[in-house]
Design an enzyme around this catalytic site. Sequence first.
Site, PDB file in Angstrom:
ATOM      1  N   HIS A 215       0.823  -1.217   0.000  1.00  0.00           N
ATOM      2  CA  HIS A 215       0.000   0.000   0.000  1.00  0.00           C
ATOM      3  C   HIS A 215       0.851   1.259   0.000  1.00  0.00           C
ATOM      4  CE1 HIS A 215       0.796   0.941   4.275  1.00  0.00           C
ATOM      5  NE2 HIS A 215       0.749  -0.372   4.470  1.00  0.00           N
ATOM      6  N   CYS A 231       2.829  -4.812   6.856  1.00  0.00           N
ATOM      7  CA  CYS A 231       2.549  -4.552   5.450  1.00  0.00           C
ATOM      8  C   CYS A 231       3.759  -3.910   4.770  1.00  0.00           C
ATOM      9  CB  CYS A 231       1.324  -3.657   5.312  1.00  0.00           C
ATOM     10  SG  CYS A 231      -0.207  -4.445   5.903  1.00  0.00           S
TER      11      CYS A 231
END
Length: 255
Positions: A215, A231
């Site tokens: 992301h 992440c």
Amino acid sequence: MRELPPGLTPPRNGDAIETDHQLSRRAILSGAGALALLGAAGCSTSGGGLPALELDDTVTSSLRPIRPSISVDKHITSPDLMYASLTDGGFNVPEVPYLKVKPEFRRQIVVDTTGEAPGTIVVHLQERMLYLVQPGGDAIRYGVGIGKDGFRWSGRANIQYGREWPTWTPPPEMIARKPELVKWQAGQPGGLTNPLGARALYIYQDGKDTGYRIHGSPEWWSIGQAMSSGCVRLINQDIIDLYSRVTKKNPVVVV
């Protein structure tokens, strides 16, 4: 006064006298002319009294390049253009002070060293790099931030789907560690302060959500660091670029 050699008559008044110096110069010029004629005729002198010239007859086009050539991409240019401010989805994404980002972490085309098939996303945790493998031996490389120790995932999976300006929902265990996030337990709408940034790619393995994402992030200074909750994060301008190149089910390899 020197005596004339036998057979030569004295010069008459007004005639030029051919000196030893002139004779020597004439001999030199005659010899040079002979060499030129030999060269023009393509003759080999290796068997005579003159040495053959050892010339390099290598054809330049036959030389192998040191490395494969790098392709050109209109979206990978100078950093002042790649990281300029932009309007996307109704949000004004601020420019990134790229001079504060190490050059190796800026978007660029490199020779592919992953050995993976084109279209594969390879995240190298130790390098803090993400590679999108291209046809022809290239890869597009982006700098990334990764998870802290104990929050990392590795393996082979796929991108199941993606979202533009996604909603972020903190998992219960994160809310337990940071009670102030309880206000977002139903989801934080997409926006400039959203931890998922401008785009998110959702990683699934064997059809199940791994809980890990690739992301964007408004925190450009975290690129190259290990500080996320697992992440893989990119600069917002970079995730917008990566997202535009990814189709559903792209393979993902995290090593």
